[in-house]
Design a protein around this motif. Structure first.
Motif, PDB file in Angstrom:
ATOM      1  N   LYS A   8      18.295  19.876  39.892  1.00 41.36           N
ATOM      2  CA  LYS A   8      18.774  21.019  39.115  1.00 41.36           C
ATOM      3  C   LYS A   8      18.717  22.253  40.003  1.00 41.36           C
ATOM      4  O   LYS A   8      17.673  22.580  40.559  1.00 41.36           O
ATOM      5  N   ILE A   9      19.843  22.934  40.133  1.00 46.22           N
ATOM      6  CA  ILE A   9      19.889  24.174  40.891  1.00 46.22           C
ATOM      7  C   ILE A   9      19.257  25.277  40.036  1.00 46.22           C
ATOM      8  O   ILE A   9      19.620  25.467  38.884  1.00 46.22           O
ATOM      9  N   ASP A  10      18.304  25.985  40.609  1.00 47.23           N
ATOM     10  CA  ASP A  10      17.608  27.057  39.911  1.00 47.23           C
ATOM     11  C   ASP A  10      18.559  28.223  39.635  1.00 47.23           C
ATOM     12  O   ASP A  10      19.420  28.533  40.456  1.00 47.23           O
ATOM     13  N   GLU A  11      18.381  28.879  38.503  1.00 44.23           N
ATOM     14  CA  GLU A  11      19.238  29.991  38.115  1.00 44.23           C
ATOM     15  C   GLU A  11      19.179  31.146  39.117  1.00 44.23           C
ATOM     16  O   GLU A  11      20.101  31.938  39.224  1.00 44.23           O
ATOM     17  N   ASN A  12      18.095  31.285  39.863  1.00 45.39           N
ATOM     18  CA  ASN A  12      17.941  32.361  40.833  1.00 45.39           C
ATOM     19  C   ASN A  12      18.665  32.086  42.137  1.00 45.39           C
ATOM     20  O   ASN A  12      18.562  32.874  43.073  1.00 45.39           O
ATOM     21  N   SER A  13      19.410  31.027  42.220  1.00 40.49           N
ATOM     22  CA  SER A  13      20.110  30.670  43.455  1.00 40.49           C
ATOM     23  C   SER A  13      21.438  31.406  43.623  1.00 40.49           C
ATOM     24  O   SER A  13      22.260  31.011  44.413  1.00 40.49           O
ATOM     25  N   ASN A  14      21.668  32.469  42.897  1.00 36.66           N
ATOM     26  CA  ASN A  14      22.933  33.187  43.006  1.00 36.66           C
ATOM     27  C   ASN A  14      22.927  34.237  44.105  1.00 36.66           C
ATOM     28  O   ASN A  14      23.892  34.946  44.288  1.00 36.66           O
ATOM     29  N   TYR A  15      21.840  34.347  44.841  1.00 38.42           N
ATOM     30  CA  TYR A  15      21.771  35.312  45.931  1.00 38.42           C
ATOM     31  C   TYR A  15      22.351  34.689  47.200  1.00 38.42           C
ATOM     32  O   TYR A  15      22.248  33.494  47.408  1.00 38.42           O
ATOM     33  N   PRO A  16      22.950  35.488  48.053  1.00 40.22           N
ATOM     34  CA  PRO A  16      23.487  34.909  49.298  1.00 40.22           C
ATOM     35  C   PRO A  16      22.380  34.255  50.128  1.00 40.22           C
ATOM     36  O   PRO A  16      21.282  34.788  50.243  1.00 40.22           O
ATOM     37  N   TYR A  42      20.499  31.780  49.629  1.00 39.07           N
ATOM     38  CA  TYR A  42      19.273  31.353  48.938  1.00 39.07           C
ATOM     39  C   TYR A  42      19.603  30.209  47.992  1.00 39.07           C
ATOM     40  O   TYR A  42      20.475  30.332  47.137  1.00 39.07           O
ATOM     41  N   LEU A  43      18.917  29.105  48.179  1.00 39.87           N
ATOM     42  CA  LEU A  43      19.110  27.945  47.314  1.00 39.87           C
ATOM     43  C   LEU A  43      17.742  27.456  46.857  1.00 39.87           C
ATOM     44  O   LEU A  43      16.876  27.153  47.678  1.00 39.87           O
TER      45      LEU A  43
END
Length: 172
Positions: A130-138, A140-141
């Motif tokens: 599951k991709i974390d919701e906070n992964s929307n930063y350039p 950063y995964l």
């Protein structure tokens, strides 16, 4: 593997299941995984490597407790008074022989236990990333592994780009 002696408490402010938040990042899924038989752990959390690990936990009071105990999944970090586990109310009560004994255990609040690491089993489930919701930063995964079967730790994964197959090894 033999049993280790410790103590366990339970989340007094939770419903039957665990909490909807937790250091492992499972979110609301963490309260329902394994039917709600979940736990926070102190040293067993191991900076997140222990997230998703399964343990057989059984209380040692022969008057109230069953020999089987309960299998819990680590979804959070936490500690209580000299405890290794803080169980969901459901898991805490499932250590008992009967419903009446479960009520007595809950009234005690903290009990002596023994525990051991066991294999996780999720019938009809595959490991899920599951991709974390906070992964929307350039650049950063963040991701979380769900339904990890077995009793081994995942300490690294290899991520590969689909176009050029360049891979990077990520350690936890």
């Amino acid at each position: 593997m033999g049993f280790i002696h410790s103590r366990a408490a339970y989340y007094p402010n939770s419903d039957e299941h665990g909490t909807d938040v937790g250091a492992c990042g499972f979110g609301s899924f963490g309260a329902t995984i394994n039917g709600g038989d979940v736990s926070a752990a102190s040293d067993l959390y191991r900076n997140g490597v222990g997230c998703g690990d399964c343990y057989q936990v059984r209380c040692t009071n022969s008057h109230y407790c069953s020999d089987k105990g309960v299998t819990v999944v680590i979804t959070d970090q936490g500690s209580g008074p000299n405890t290794d586990f803080i169980l969901s109310r459901r898991a805490f009560g499932r250590m008992a022989q009967t419903k009446d004994a479960a009520a007595s255990l809950l009234a005690l609040g903290v009990v002596d236990i023994e525990y051991r690491r066991v294999s996780c089993s999720y019938p009809n489930k595959n490991i899920t990333i599951k991709i974390d919701e906070n992964s929307n930063y350039p650049y950063y995964l963040a991701f979380i592994l769900w339904y990890q079967q077995g009793d081994k730790d995942i300490t690294a994964v290899q991520l590969c780009e689909t176009q050029n197959f360049v891979c990077k090894l990520c350690f936890f």
